[in-house]
Design an enzyme around this catalytic site. Structure first.
Site, mmCIF file in Angstrom:
data_model
loop_
_atom_site.group_PDB
_atom_site.id
_atom_site.type_symbol
_atom_site.label_atom_id
_atom_site.label_comp_id
_atom_site.label_asym_id
_atom_site.label_seq_id
_atom_site.Cartn_x
_atom_site.Cartn_y
_atom_site.Cartn_z
ATOM 1 N N ALA A 1 41.372 39.794 29.990
ATOM 2 C CA ALA A 1 42.008 38.328 29.782
ATOM 3 C C ALA A 1 42.929 38.350 28.798
ATOM 4 O O ALA A 1 42.313 38.049 27.567
ATOM 5 C CB ALA A 1 40.829 37.216 29.955
ATOM 6 N N GLU B 1 48.578 34.726 28.594
ATOM 7 C CA GLU B 1 48.502 33.308 28.366
ATOM 8 C C GLU B 1 49.848 32.569 28.951
ATOM 9 O O GLU B 1 50.778 33.302 29.079
ATOM 10 C CB GLU B 1 48.118 32.951 26.868
ATOM 11 N N PRO B 2 49.758 31.274 29.403
ATOM 12 C CA PRO B 2 50.973 30.472 29.667
ATOM 13 C C PRO B 2 52.191 30.894 28.358
ATOM 14 O O PRO B 2 53.181 31.025 29.003
ATOM 15 C CB PRO B 2 50.596 28.951 29.544
ATOM 16 N N THR C 1 43.462 38.767 37.051
ATOM 17 C CA THR C 1 42.718 39.383 38.171
ATOM 18 C C THR C 1 41.534 39.393 38.303
ATOM 19 O O THR C 1 40.915 39.885 37.118
ATOM 20 C CB THR C 1 43.384 40.778 38.079
ATOM 21 N N GLN D 1 71.995 60.184 60.935
ATOM 22 C CA GLN D 1 72.069 60.671 59.441
ATOM 23 C C GLN D 1 71.965 59.624 58.624
ATOM 24 O O GLN D 1 71.368 59.862 57.372
ATOM 25 C CB GLN D 1 73.405 61.605 59.160
ATOM 26 N N GLY E 1 65.122 44.218 61.986
ATOM 27 C CA GLY E 1 64.669 42.950 62.205
ATOM 28 C C GLY E 1 63.141 42.861 62.421
ATOM 29 O O GLY E 1 62.299 41.966 61.710
ATOM 30 N N GLU F 1 50.951 44.292 34.077
ATOM 31 C CA GLU F 1 50.748 45.469 32.945
ATOM 32 C C GLU F 1 52.024 45.999 32.253
ATOM 33 O O GLU F 1 52.179 47.034 31.859
ATOM 34 C CB GLU F 1 49.966 46.762 33.555
HETATM 35 N N1 COS Z 1 48.254 52.575 21.181
HETATM 36 C C1 COS Z 1 47.623 52.222 20.096
HETATM 37 N N2 COS Z 1 48.233 51.251 19.223
HETATM 38 C C2 COS Z 1 49.342 50.814 19.493
HETATM 39 C C3 COS Z 1 49.978 50.948 20.739
HETATM 40 C C4 COS Z 1 49.659 51.766 21.745
HETATM 41 N N3 COS Z 1 50.135 52.176 22.741
HETATM 42 N N4 COS Z 1 51.155 50.130 20.880
HETATM 43 C C5 COS Z 1 51.278 49.536 19.598
HETATM 44 N N5 COS Z 1 50.218 49.681 18.903
HETATM 45 C C6 COS Z 1 49.916 49.341 17.584
HETATM 46 C C7 COS Z 1 50.984 49.443 16.485
HETATM 47 O O1 COS Z 1 50.993 50.728 16.075
HETATM 48 C C8 COS Z 1 51.029 48.387 15.676
HETATM 49 O O2 COS Z 1 49.845 48.731 14.660
HETATM 50 P P1 COS Z 1 50.319 48.896 13.015
HETATM 51 O O3 COS Z 1 50.704 47.157 12.742
HETATM 52 O O4 COS Z 1 48.868 49.139 12.532
HETATM 53 O O5 COS Z 1 51.331 49.740 12.999
HETATM 54 C C9 COS Z 1 50.528 47.257 16.420
HETATM 55 O O6 COS Z 1 49.678 47.927 17.521
HETATM 56 C C10 COS Z 1 51.406 46.085 16.760
HETATM 57 O O7 COS Z 1 52.325 47.199 17.506
HETATM 58 P P2 COS Z 1 53.964 46.532 17.779
HETATM 59 O O8 COS Z 1 54.395 45.967 16.358
HETATM 60 O O9 COS Z 1 54.618 47.443 18.466
HETATM 61 O O10 COS Z 1 53.668 44.951 18.651
HETATM 62 P P3 COS Z 1 54.701 44.110 19.231
HETATM 63 O O11 COS Z 1 54.319 42.814 19.024
HETATM 64 O O12 COS Z 1 56.152 44.559 18.853
HETATM 65 O O13 COS Z 1 54.609 44.514 20.942
HETATM 66 C C11 COS Z 1 54.656 45.526 23.039
HETATM 67 C C12 COS Z 1 54.370 45.594 21.360
HETATM 68 C C13 COS Z 1 55.780 44.531 23.375
HETATM 69 C C14 COS Z 1 54.528 46.755 23.465
HETATM 70 C C15 COS Z 1 53.379 44.770 23.683
HETATM 71 O O14 COS Z 1 53.305 43.371 23.253
HETATM 72 C C16 COS Z 1 53.287 44.684 25.236
HETATM 73 O O15 COS Z 1 52.755 45.882 25.672
HETATM 74 N N6 COS Z 1 53.535 43.579 25.951
HETATM 75 C C17 COS Z 1 53.402 43.630 27.162
HETATM 76 C C18 COS Z 1 51.920 42.929 27.494
HETATM 77 C C19 COS Z 1 51.459 43.372 28.963
HETATM 78 O O16 COS Z 1 51.749 44.578 29.157
HETATM 79 N N7 COS Z 1 51.093 42.494 29.567
HETATM 80 C C20 COS Z 1 50.532 42.509 30.714
HETATM 81 C C21 COS Z 1 48.893 42.207 30.722
HETATM 82 S S1 COS Z 1 47.847 42.915 31.635
HETATM 83 S S2 COS Z 1 48.402 42.615 33.567
#
Ligand code: COS
Length: 339
Positions: free
Chosen positions: A80, A83-84, A114, A235, A296, A319
């Site tokens: 989880a 969020e909205p 999920t 083709q 179709g 994801e």
């Molecule tokens: N593994 C380990 N640490 C990670 C990491 C990874 N893959 N990715 C980022 N981090 C760490 C960074 O190193 C940073 O740590 P420090 O501050 O100590 O350096 C911290 O996490 C924050 O990272 P970052 O500054 O890159 O965060 P952002 O807010 O800029 O966002 C994204 C990063 C956009 C990549 C992230 O918010 C993301 O993946 N968003 C999509 C969310 C998603 O997939 N949602 C689906 C939900 S599940 S269905």
């Protein structure tokens, strides 16, 4: 599937699972993607984002408490994070967890979760202190906790066999022992490391679904006759089949390579995002061509390609959207170049 151990494919053997390597896992997931993208979710979260945070960062006591029951399928797990108001920008989440004596009190709404209707345990990401990623912690919250309730079932375009809904936390009390790893502020990194593996799992799903779509389209093209011959002889139809075959093969190679790298202990953040980006976009094109080859008939619910076409649209969204994968890949490239 429960009897065969499918709920614990990736849970370590020490906790009752099969302890598959990532390479072994993606080989299984290719088959699940072929069979049913939606049904996969029921076991997929136990083998992926539902259990991985616990495996990566849980205390020994937390692992022993939950993992054996997850591995047997007795306990369904759910992740989880979303969020909205916090989707792609996961670090902006607002759900709060405030320490109160021996408990944390959680408030907030989690969206598109999920397996929520079936889950016995949620890994809930909530803010314990401050803004940004460093203020986020993860909690193992039992579904039966007072103050936890579920929203109405989500009505989706596809993947209708995968059940999702809101999870509402209204002064939900979780004991301090529910804090994942027993340390505040680690939650965002747990979520990101979990998604690195989860994204590879989804990329493997895309490959399996693409292989099924090619099989369906080819079977139809060999049977369907127009202008006095099977349409597979033309083709223009062959070009669609060939492009789909080539692209799905490329994605399969990427997924297996990334899985092997992860098994060797490498950080595969870039490779997981590359695989998910390419494979999810690829399966969208393959599904589109499959419907085109059916003509179709492909638009009718009578054939599986209509369902797959709707189901695979989700892979470019959850994801991490394709745009988030691009962002992760580009950031990693720039970081490596400027380190
Ligand atoms: N593994 C380990 N640490 C990670 C990491 C990874 N893959 N990715 C980022 N981090 C760490 C960074 O190193 C940073 O740590 P420090 O501050 O100590 O350096 C911290 O996490 C924050 O990272 P970052 O500054 O890159 O965060 P952002 O807010 O800029 O966002 C994204 C990063 C956009 C990549 C992230 O918010 C993301 O993946 N968003 C999509 C969310 C998603 O997939 N949602 C689906 C939900 S599940 S269905």
């Amino acid at each position: 599937m429960r009897k065969l151990g499918f709920f614990g494919l990736t849970i370590p053997e020490a906790y009752g699972g099969l302890g598959l390597t990532m390479e072994e896992e993606v080989l299984v997931v290719f088959e699940l993607g072929w069979a049913s993208p939606a049904f996969r979710s029921l076991i997929g979260t136990n083998n992926g984002i539902g259990s991985l945070g616990l495996i990566l960062d849980g205390t020994e006591e937390q692992k022993r408490r939950y993992l054996p029951r997850m591995a047997s399928g007795e306990l369904i797990a759910s992740f989880a994070l979303t969020e909205p108001e916090a989707g792609s920008d996961a670090a902006s989440l607002r759900c709060s967890a405030v320490r109160d004596g021996d408990d944390y009190v959680l408030n907030g709404t989690k969206r598109f979760i999920t397996n929520a209707p079936h889950a016995g345990l949620f890994t809930v990401f909530a803010r314990t202190r401050g803004e940004g990623a460093a203020g986020i912690s993860a909690f193992l919250v039992d579904a039966g906790s007072a103050g936890l309730s579920l929203g109405k079932p989500d009505r989706k375009m596809g993947q209708r066999g995968a059940h999702t809904c809101d999870v509402i936390l209204d002064h939900c009390r979780a004991p301090a022992s529910a804090l994942l790893g027993g340390v505040e502020g680690l939650g965002f990194k747990t979520a990101m490391r979990t998604l690195d593996r989860g994204r590879l799992h989804i990329a493997a799903m895309c490959v399996g679904a693409a292989q099924r779509l090619i099989h369906e389209a080819l079977t139809y093209a060999l049977e369907r006759r127009q202008f006095g011959q099977p349409i597979a002889n033309f083709q223009l139809v062959q070009a669609m089949l060939a492009d789909s075959r080539a692209e799905s093969y490329a994605a399969r190679c990427m997924v297996i390579d990334a899985a092997r790298r992860r098994d060797s202990g490498a950080n595969v953040s870039t490779e997981a995002s590359c695989s998910k980006l390419f494979a999810s976009e690829m399966v969208g094109r393959v599904a589109d061509r499959a419907v085109q080859i059916f003509g179709g008939a492909g638009y009718m619910a009578d054939y599986p390609v209509e369902r797959f076409y709707r189901d695979v649209r989700l892979y470019r969204l959850y994801e991490g959207t394709s745009q988030i994968q691009q962002l992760v890949i580009a950031r990693n490239l720039i970081r490596e170049a400027t380190a």
